[in-house]
Design an enzyme around this catalytic site. Structure first.
Site, short mmCIF file in Angstrom:
data_model
loop_
_atom_site.label_atom_id
_atom_site.label_comp_id
_atom_site.label_asym_id
_atom_site.label_seq_id
_atom_site.Cartn_x
_atom_site.Cartn_y
_atom_site.Cartn_z
N GLY A 224 78.94 -14.48 18.96
CA GLY A 224 78.38 -15.19 20.12
C GLY A 224 78.46 -16.69 19.94
N ASN A 225 77.73 -17.43 20.73
CA ASN A 225 77.67 -18.89 20.57
C ASN A 225 76.28 -19.37 20.98
OD1 ASN A 225 77.73 -19.74 23.49
ND2 ASN A 225 79.62 -18.53 23.38
N ARG A 226 76.06 -20.68 20.83
CA ARG A 226 74.70 -21.21 20.98
C ARG A 226 74.35 -21.66 22.40
NH1 ARG A 226 73.21 -21.85 15.59
NH2 ARG A 226 74.93 -22.45 14.26
#
Ligand code: CTP
Length: 418
Positions: A224-226
């Site tokens: 995923g990412n932030r």
């Protein structure tokens, strides 16, 4: 001087924070921009600034109590002044309300429907789409209280707008987060937020994607990412306020948008693509703000992977995810506007953004430069440059995500007219 405040009736709420000493200056600036200002204060606010000072700054009597001695805020509500329902009439006649400073207690009261003081009472009486803008000010520890953060997130999810706080010297003498921005900055951002755009996107159907995507590796792990979804939520709020009907397709985030949009929650890029395809025929404007993962594991284990089943290191083969933006922009129908985002860093960013604009057949691209402090994932502020098909580029200063969203949608409305 911007035109946004001219002739507007603004309610200025002042609550109990030492930043209340800046409230007379805020009132004076609002007045100098041509607004009519009514001030309501809490009892704690009067520990820092007197009602008389606020009355001098607003040139009208300040409201200090829920029941007694209310001022005469104009012919439309003249008869109501003597009544205990003054707050309803005042709120209904207002173009916007600014609570500056907005203390931690005020945030908690608004969240919990405790309307026992004149500021909370009038804020609670605002019609649904009258902008309520909060400028929180408090010490860093208070700012970081889960109850404060949770309450503010809830209020934002129901349409409240926010300016600041910023990092700086606090009343305690400590340096930290929680300082109210300077009056000039507050009034400039407030003018942007409330603008003249109530009908700018009236009747338009706006589809917005936001947040990250999670691409599952196994039953418990993901790639995923932030991305926090804050920018997408701010866009939804601004579009709704401009009269649009908003559908929000969101990846996994904690952000709340309860009252703002029809929301579809998804997890993966594939699910986002399916949701976008399903909603596309009914959209006039598509804004793809999601930080879609460009890759996903080729295979997903249905159970939890065991480390003893690998020999030492683990190799995960990734496959490309569908480029949702490119697919829909190449298939867009006449009159449909498609806006993309680009997250780049430093030198060459502009050329990349312009390249994506043409390659992906977009009407507009918004460049987020990660090299700028305060811009990008997780922050409450953003710094963007907007590129349009005609070759135009507009760099915006560092703004709250709410103000940034308003500016982006103004450009979208402009493209829509052309
Ligand atoms: N996007 C998308 N589908 C993807 C990836 C991105 O729709 N699979 C959209 C995003 O919502 C955003 C824009 O495309 O509007 C970002 O473009 P992209 O070229 O994917 O950006 P980066 O991933 O930053 O590109 P690069 O790896 O080339 O830097």
């Amino acid at each position: 001087m911007s035109e946004a405040l001219k002739g507007k009736r603004i309610l200025l709420g002042v609550s109990g924070s030492i930043a209340a000493i800046k409230a007379p200056r805020i009132a004076a600036l609002l007045k100098s921009e041509g607004a009519e200002v009514f001030c309501a204060m809490t009892e704690s606010a009067r520990q820092f600034v007197s009602a008389d000072e606020m009355s001098v700054a607003t040139e009208t009597e300040t409201i200090t109590a829920v029941f007694a001695g209310q001022p005469s805020p104009g012919p439309r509500i003249q008869e109501a002044v003597a009544l205990s329902t003054w707050h309803v009439h005042l709120a209904r006649s207002a173009d916007a309300m600014l609570i500056a400073p907005c203390s931690a207690s005020m945030i908690g009261k608004l969240r919990s429907a405790i309307y026992g003081d004149p500021v909370a009472l009038v804020a609670a009486s605002l019609p649904r789409w009258t902008p309520l803008v909060l400028a929180p000010a408090m010490d860093e520890e208070m700012w970081l209280q889960p109850a404060v953060q949770e309450s503010l997130a809830w209020l934002r999810g129901h349409g409240a707008l926010q300016i600041g706080p910023v990092k700086g010297r606090l009343a305690s003498g400590l340096i930290g987060m929680g300082r109210m921005p300077e009056p000039e900055d507050i009034v400039r951002e407030f003018a942007t937020l409330i603008g003249n755009e109530r009908d700018l996107l009236a009747g338009k159907r706006v589809l917005i994607t936001g947040g990250p995507t999670y691409e599952p590796i196994d039953a418990v792990r993901f790639l995923g990412n932030r991305s926090s979804g804050k920018m997408a939520a701010a866009l939804a709020m601004a579009a709704r306020r401009m009269g649009a009907e908003v559908t929000l397709i969101m990846g996994p985030t904690a952000i709340r948008t309860d009252g703002l949009a029809k929301r579809i929650d998804i997890e993966t890029a594939e699910e986002m693509l399916a949701a976008v395809r399903a909603k596309l025929p009914n959209a006039d404007i598509v804004i793809m703000n999601a930080a879609v993962s460009d890759f996903a594991p080729e295979e997903t284990l249905t159970s939890k992977m065991k480390k003893r089943e690998t020999d030492g290191d683990l190799l995960i083969k990734l496959k490309r995810t569908p480029d949702i933006l490119s697919e829909i922009a190449h298939a867009k129908r006449a009159g449909q506007i498609v806006v993309g985002f680009a997250l780049e860093k430093g030198e060459g960013s502009e050329a990349y953004a312009r390249g994506k604009l043409t390659e992906k057949n977009l009407d507009m691209i918004v460049l987020n430069d990660m090299a700028e402090s305060g811009a990008g994932f997780g922050h409450d502020t953003n710094k963007v440059t907007i590129f349009t098909r005609d070759g135009d580029a507009k760099s915006l200063p560092l703004l709250s995500k709410d103000a940034c969203a308003v500016e982006i949608l103004r450009h979208v409305a402009q493209v829509n007219k052309e």
